[in-house]
Design a protein around this motif. Sequence first.
Motif, short mmCIF file in Angstrom:
data_model
loop_
_atom_site.label_atom_id
_atom_site.label_comp_id
_atom_site.label_asym_id
_atom_site.label_seq_id
_atom_site.Cartn_x
_atom_site.Cartn_y
_atom_site.Cartn_z
N PHE A 1 0.83 -0.92 -5.89
CA PHE A 1 -0.39 -1.24 -5.14
C PHE A 1 -1.63 -0.75 -5.87
O PHE A 1 -2.60 -1.49 -6.04
N GLY B 1 -5.04 3.62 0.11
CA GLY B 1 -3.82 3.06 0.66
C GLY B 1 -4.02 2.52 2.06
O GLY B 1 -3.52 1.44 2.40
N PRO C 1 0.81 -1.22 0.00
CA PRO C 1 0.00 0.00 0.00
C PRO C 1 0.84 1.27 0.00
O PRO C 1 1.87 1.34 0.68
N GLY D 1 -5.93 -0.60 1.97
CA GLY D 1 -5.16 -1.69 1.39
C GLY D 1 -4.52 -2.61 2.42
O GLY D 1 -4.26 -3.78 2.12
#
Length: 672
Positions: free
Chosen positions: A405, A542, A400, A545
């Motif tokens: 990612f 993020g 992330p 993630g």
Amino acid sequence: MNPNVLIAIPLLPLTASIIAGLFGRIVGRVGAHLVTIAGVAVSCWLSLGVLRGLYFDGAPAFDGPVYTWLVSDGMHMQVGFLVDRLTALMMVVVTFVSLCVHVYTIGYMRDDPGYTRFFSYISLFTFAMLMLVMANNFMQLFFGWEAVGVVSYLLIGFWYTRPSAIFANLKAFLVNRIGDFGFVLGIAGIAYFTNSLHYADAFRAAPQIAAATLPLSPTLSVNALTLICVCLFIGAMGKSAQVPLHVWLPDSMEGPTPISALIHAATMVTAGIFMVARMSPLFEYSDAALSFVLIIGATTAFFMGLLGVVNNDIKRVVAYSTLSQLGYMTVALGVSAYSAGMFHLMTHAFFKALLFLAAGSVIIGMHHEQDMRRMGGLAKYMPITAVTCWIGALALIGTPFFSGFYSKDAIIEAVGESHRYGATYAYWCVLAGVFVTALYTFRMIFMTFHGPERFREQGGHDHGHDAHGHDEGHHGVHEPHESPWVVTVPLIALAIPSVIIGFLTAGTVLYGSYFGGAIFVREGNNVVAKVGEEFGNALSAGLHGFFTLPFALALAGVITAWVFFLWRPELANRAARRLHGLRSVLLHKYYFDWFNEHVIAALTRGIGVVLWKGGDQVLIDGALVNGTAHTVGWFGGIVRRVQSGYLYSYAFWMMIGLAVLLGWFLAHANGG
């Protein structure tokens, strides 16, 4: 948009290539690298200006001819440019990565006698790829397509005194000829239905072609557009190394490391991905063709990644990673997530070029050693290389906030949203591929930069050399060292976008309207839009993630690599013994090479012998050439007997001939 600027972008690397190649002895080594770097740097700067104009200034896309090369039966074959946001993105990626590779080459190839020749080749490679991505017609596309193939042949076999390099470049050349045969058939199909080679004409005719069929036999026919798209994708399978036309890519490691980075990150292997995205107005009208693309990509993504787990050559591990990641991009294309595929192409270009150049830096620091079993503990000797390689690895496994990612997770989620035939198989392949990617990537990291310093051990394993035109030898212990600044600066330059480019551009390029009309997706196929509804922003994505299944699988892969290859390496040896059968299959690369070399090659040689003996010697030489000569000689011998030289003999034959003619005339006159 100024056409002169567009013309200058590919011509600058071409001009620099000609100067370095033809006048290398005059300009010298310094002149060769200065002129080629300057050409690519200006081309990169102009490409950035084109991108800025298209996106920030709202300039319209350019689609027009530069000049007409040939007109045949009303079909115009032109050199022309289509520069929209899709093209501009590729232009920036190609020129920026190429610029980094050019600078890196100064340090990597400094002792090679073919220094100026190498700079000429890589600059020519950049020109060929730019002509490919900027094309607005199939003729120019095919020119760039073949040009990158020719230059890759020259670069893979750059060290032409090595038999392995010659074998590798011939292998790449022949495998790509198979794919290019399908590609030519696809282009021929477009020309047949549209009587044009211009993209716009083909895209407008797509619905009509989709309604047409082509007879394969008196009882069997196939949808015309499906056949055309499959043929075009077969070309992409060769260039972008999809199963079963992938076998050339690992062997391309026989070329110098800089060209490995250029081929795998920004030029040849991305050509197929770009081509399918560019042809989205065609592929969108054929679900069968897209399912074919999807299944091939998924198979490549998972099964090629497994090969990286058992390989010990640091460059080949990264090469198998490229095969797997190209499979991810192909999967995205197969579910109509073209923007996700192109976004992953962009992010992958940065961190894959970084990993290849970092591998080359390790090879330099280890005095041209490539076997990871003879490395270990290099982080303290090569800190810049180690840190940048870590960054590339974290981006590759989809950590992330790193660039990989945003692109890889988008592909996985898009496949999960798709209902296209083959999507379920593809979903499990790309999901399992996350674990495999993390496993082979951090196996490489731990074996290379951490653990015991195995390079101090004498003897040991067989290993390859990325030799620079000389035999360095491996006698005694070489102390590892950090690479010079011309090597480390490109590593740092590539590490920066490997970290931040995904975070900065995901909302715009991936889920936003960046591509606009450059990519066409039919209503109901837009899986990226469905995924984008839950995106929010790069920061929230993020953070989220860290709580997803792909991150858990990646973390499991890293931990497994740490346990087996750093903490308890004896467990890896024990697992290798217990899984000997599977390991043997992987070491033999699923026996594709064996099949090609022993079955396909033997079959083609047998066909050649039959055609030579039966066709050439018996039919052509024997029956046609020699047989005709013998027949003429026999007939001439008979005619010679008639020509005796006596007047009464000639009068006799004249009377016979006159009687025959008179009889024929009377017979036909009576019949009338």
